[in-house]
Write a protein that holds these residues in place. Structure first.
Motif, PDB file in Angstrom:
ATOM      1  N   ALA A 287      22.947  12.068 -39.696  1.00  0.00           N
ATOM      2  CA  ALA A 287      24.217  12.197 -40.622  1.00  0.00           C
ATOM      3  C   ALA A 287      23.868  10.344 -41.036  1.00  0.00           C
ATOM      4  O   ALA A 287      24.836  10.548 -42.529  1.00  0.00           O
ATOM      5  CB  ALA A 287      24.976  12.193 -39.889  1.00  0.00           C
ATOM      6  N   VAL A 288      23.438   9.667 -40.515  1.00  0.00           N
ATOM      7  CA  VAL A 288      23.549   7.505 -41.213  1.00  0.00           C
ATOM      8  C   VAL A 288      23.210   8.142 -42.881  1.00  0.00           C
ATOM      9  O   VAL A 288      23.284   7.609 -44.049  1.00  0.00           O
ATOM     10  CB  VAL A 288      23.161   6.969 -40.462  1.00  0.00           C
ATOM     11  N   GLN A 289      21.774   8.520 -42.371  1.00  0.00           N
ATOM     12  CA  GLN A 289      21.243   9.026 -43.442  1.00  0.00           C
ATOM     13  C   GLN A 289      21.370   9.980 -44.932  1.00  0.00           C
ATOM     14  O   GLN A 289      20.805   8.763 -46.251  1.00  0.00           O
ATOM     15  CB  GLN A 289      19.438   9.813 -43.335  1.00  0.00           C
ATOM     16  N   ASN A 290      22.187  10.396 -44.200  1.00  0.00           N
ATOM     17  CA  ASN A 290      22.947  11.455 -45.178  1.00  0.00           C
ATOM     18  C   ASN A 290      24.239  11.017 -45.945  1.00  0.00           C
ATOM     19  O   ASN A 290      24.977  11.918 -46.829  1.00  0.00           O
ATOM     20  CB  ASN A 290      22.475  12.989 -45.044  1.00  0.00           C
ATOM     21  N   THR A 291      25.097   9.823 -45.050  1.00  0.00           N
ATOM     22  CA  THR A 291      26.134   9.572 -45.661  1.00  0.00           C
ATOM     23  C   THR A 291      27.245  10.469 -45.383  1.00  0.00           C
ATOM     24  O   THR A 291      27.811  10.798 -46.434  1.00  0.00           O
ATOM     25  CB  THR A 291      26.424   8.974 -46.728  1.00  0.00           C
ATOM     26  N   ASP A 292      26.618  11.467 -43.741  1.00  0.00           N
ATOM     27  CA  ASP A 292      27.758  11.853 -43.434  1.00  0.00           C
ATOM     28  C   ASP A 292      28.536  11.910 -42.935  1.00  0.00           C
ATOM     29  O   ASP A 292      28.600  11.973 -41.594  1.00  0.00           O
ATOM     30  CB  ASP A 292      26.761  13.728 -42.800  1.00  0.00           C
ATOM     31  N   TYR A 293      30.303  11.752 -43.473  1.00  0.00           N
ATOM     32  CA  TYR A 293      31.204  10.863 -42.393  1.00  0.00           C
ATOM     33  C   TYR A 293      31.323  11.761 -41.448  1.00  0.00           C
ATOM     34  O   TYR A 293      32.093  11.335 -40.669  1.00  0.00           O
ATOM     35  CB  TYR A 293      32.152  10.283 -43.704  1.00  0.00           C
ATOM     36  N   PRO A 294      32.250  13.115 -41.387  1.00  0.00           N
ATOM     37  CA  PRO A 294      32.466  13.899 -40.644  1.00  0.00           C
ATOM     38  C   PRO A 294      31.631  14.185 -39.578  1.00  0.00           C
ATOM     39  O   PRO A 294      32.195  13.807 -38.508  1.00  0.00           O
ATOM     40  CB  PRO A 294      32.886  14.961 -41.623  1.00  0.00           C
ATOM     41  N   LEU A 295      30.234  14.042 -40.284  1.00  0.00           N
ATOM     42  CA  LEU A 295      29.959  14.317 -38.842  1.00  0.00           C
ATOM     43  C   LEU A 295      29.271  12.845 -38.064  1.00  0.00           C
ATOM     44  O   LEU A 295      29.694  12.968 -36.381  1.00  0.00           O
ATOM     45  CB  LEU A 295      27.671  14.334 -39.132  1.00  0.00           C
ATOM     46  N   MET A 296      29.499  12.038 -38.556  1.00  0.00           N
ATOM     47  CA  MET A 296      29.167  10.724 -38.014  1.00  0.00           C
ATOM     48  C   MET A 296      30.434   9.937 -37.475  1.00  0.00           C
ATOM     49  O   MET A 296      30.065  10.105 -36.350  1.00  0.00           O
ATOM     50  CB  MET A 296      29.036   9.536 -39.055  1.00  0.00           C
ATOM     51  N   GLN A 297      31.747  10.827 -37.847  1.00  0.00           N
ATOM     52  CA  GLN A 297      32.643  10.416 -36.885  1.00  0.00           C
ATOM     53  C   GLN A 297      32.729  11.112 -35.802  1.00  0.00           C
ATOM     54  O   GLN A 297      33.426  10.351 -34.836  1.00  0.00           O
ATOM     55  CB  GLN A 297      33.832  10.427 -38.110  1.00  0.00           C
ATOM     56  N   THR A 298      32.379  12.416 -35.639  1.00  0.00           N
ATOM     57  CA  THR A 298      32.720  13.678 -34.856  1.00  0.00           C
ATOM     58  C   THR A 298      31.438  13.213 -33.820  1.00  0.00           C
ATOM     59  O   THR A 298      31.524  12.528 -32.127  1.00  0.00           O
ATOM     60  CB  THR A 298      32.488  14.580 -35.403  1.00  0.00           C
ATOM     61  N   LEU A 299      30.727  12.407 -33.759  1.00  0.00           N
ATOM     62  CA  LEU A 299      29.405  11.955 -32.971  1.00  0.00           C
ATOM     63  C   LEU A 299      29.694  10.718 -31.901  1.00  0.00           C
ATOM     64  O   LEU A 299      30.312  10.285 -31.124  1.00  0.00           O
ATOM     65  CB  LEU A 299      28.286  11.827 -34.100  1.00  0.00           C
ATOM     66  N   PHE A 300      30.177  10.078 -33.095  1.00  0.00           N
ATOM     67  CA  PHE A 300      30.847   8.935 -33.037  1.00  0.00           C
ATOM     68  C   PHE A 300      32.139   8.338 -31.890  1.00  0.00           C
ATOM     69  O   PHE A 300      32.274   7.636 -30.924  1.00  0.00           O
ATOM     70  CB  PHE A 300      31.700   7.382 -33.927  1.00  0.00           C
ATOM     71  N   MET A 301      33.078   9.403 -32.207  1.00  0.00           N
ATOM     72  CA  MET A 301      34.519   9.721 -31.286  1.00  0.00           C
ATOM     73  C   MET A 301      33.741  10.694 -29.722  1.00  0.00           C
ATOM     74  O   MET A 301      34.238   9.659 -28.166  1.00  0.00           O
ATOM     75  CB  MET A 301      35.203  10.842 -31.894  1.00  0.00           C
ATOM     76  N   LEU A 302      33.022  11.159 -30.042  1.00  0.00           N
ATOM     77  CA  LEU A 302      31.920  12.349 -28.856  1.00  0.00           C
ATOM     78  C   LEU A 302      31.589  10.654 -27.744  1.00  0.00           C
ATOM     79  O   LEU A 302      31.503  10.542 -26.503  1.00  0.00           O
ATOM     80  CB  LEU A 302      31.449  13.001 -29.202  1.00  0.00           C
TER      81      LEU A 302
END
Length: 329
Positions: A287-302
């Motif tokens: 997700a970080v490599q692909n600048t995938d904001y929605p996925l990054m934010q969801t994972l950090f939240m979890l």
């Protein structure tokens, strides 16, 4: 009741701060989803087309930062996590997380519990037999292993048990790709065999901390008055070690264990990356490599919620188990 309300209030404030940082930190990173998507499409789509595509997936690159923040908080609390704008373009975040979560919980969760249990047992015996052969050798060895980097231990295990032995143990992915996933013998055996090396990496690097802390706690506990009283009563050494010593010495470790269980959700990112293991840690890396904001934010939240809930449950457990903590509460 005051203690309960105080801990719940701390939980809410900490969660809000963590979610706020979770929103702003990805946006401070170099690049953005539009540029990342343009790279993956090799420039075949214009900027307007890319923005329209991202908008159709729920990401609003033109919205002001405050509007994005309000939408983000609402989506995080209501479970509307949107869809991926990275490598899994258009796939719902809930599906992506649901596919990776069981592998991380199964691998990192079980390995963490094994490391804690073994470390606690070894630390208990080492503290009980302070100055003996066991106390002189094992704590030192395990403390050294706990200082080794995850990736170095992983690469060493791959070299010894996979490369040098001609593939004795698999070192890639989570099961044999020739098998069909399901509750059948060959698939379950394949999953277990593929988990041996990554699980061993986590246990080897994590057990030392539990051994050392439990040993020190045990030595401190054995000097307490109630231990002397138990000895004076003529209780057996096993009863004193387990029922009086270890039972009280393990309480300070519960907070650390709770945090470890919380971090299980994040996975051991380096371990999953080295072994190409499709868990949440490897998912976050992509997700970080692909600048995938929605996925990054969801994972950090979890990850944040998992750690906070684990610590909150631990606080309540300590109050329930320790009369001294109940008196202070």
């Amino acid at each position: 009741m005051r203690y309960l309300l105080r801990r719940l209030g701390f939980f809410v404030v900490t969660l809000w701060v963590a979610l706020t940082l979770n929103f702003f930190i990805p946006r401070m990173m170099p690049g953005n989803p539009v540029d990342a998507l343009r790279t993956r499409t090799h420039g075949r789509l214009s900027t307007d087309a890319l923005q329209q595509l991202l908008t159709s997936f729920g990401y609003k690159p033109d919205a002001n930062i405050f509007g994005q923040y309000v939408d983000y908080l609402g989506n995080m609390f209501t479970g509307r996590w949107g869809v991926s704008v990275g490598a899994n373009l258009g796939q719902p975040i809930t599906e992506i997380v649901a596919q990776a979560l069981p592998w991380t919980v199964g691998l990192v969760g079980v390995s963490t519990v094994i490391a804690f249990v073994l470390g606690t047992l070894i630390g208990t015996v080492a503290g009980w037999r302070r100055g003996g052969v066991l106390d002189s050798v094992l704590p030192t060895v395990f403390v050294i292993t706990s200082a080794l980097p995850y990736f170095w231990v992983a690469l060493l295990l791959i070299l010894v048990f996979s490369v040098s032995t001609g593939g004795w143990l698999p070192h890639d992915f989570n099961y044999d790709s020739n098998l069909t996933p399901g509750w059948n013998g060959p698939f379950i055996v394949s999953v277990l065999v593929h988990a041996i090396l990554p699980a061993s990496t986590i246990v080897v690097t994590a057990i030392g901390g539990w051994v050392l802390t439990m040993r020190n706690n045990m030595i401190t506990t054995l000097s307490e008055d109630y231990i002397r009283m138990a000895r004076a009563k003529g209780l057996s050494g096993w009863k004193i070690m387990t029922g009086y010593g270890a039972r009280n010495a393990v309480l300070p470790n519960l907070s650390g264990f709770a945090m470890s269980l919380g971090f299980v959700v994040s996975g051991a990112i380096l371990v999953e990356y080295v072994f190409n293991y499709p868990g949440l840690g490897y998912l976050l890396y992509n997700a970080v490599q692909n600048t995938d904001y929605p996925l990054m934010q969801t994972l950090f939240m979890l990850f944040t919620v998992a750690v906070l809930v684990a610590v909150l449950v631990c606080d309540f457990a300590i109050v329930a188990l320790d009369p001294r903590a109940r008196a202070k509460a």
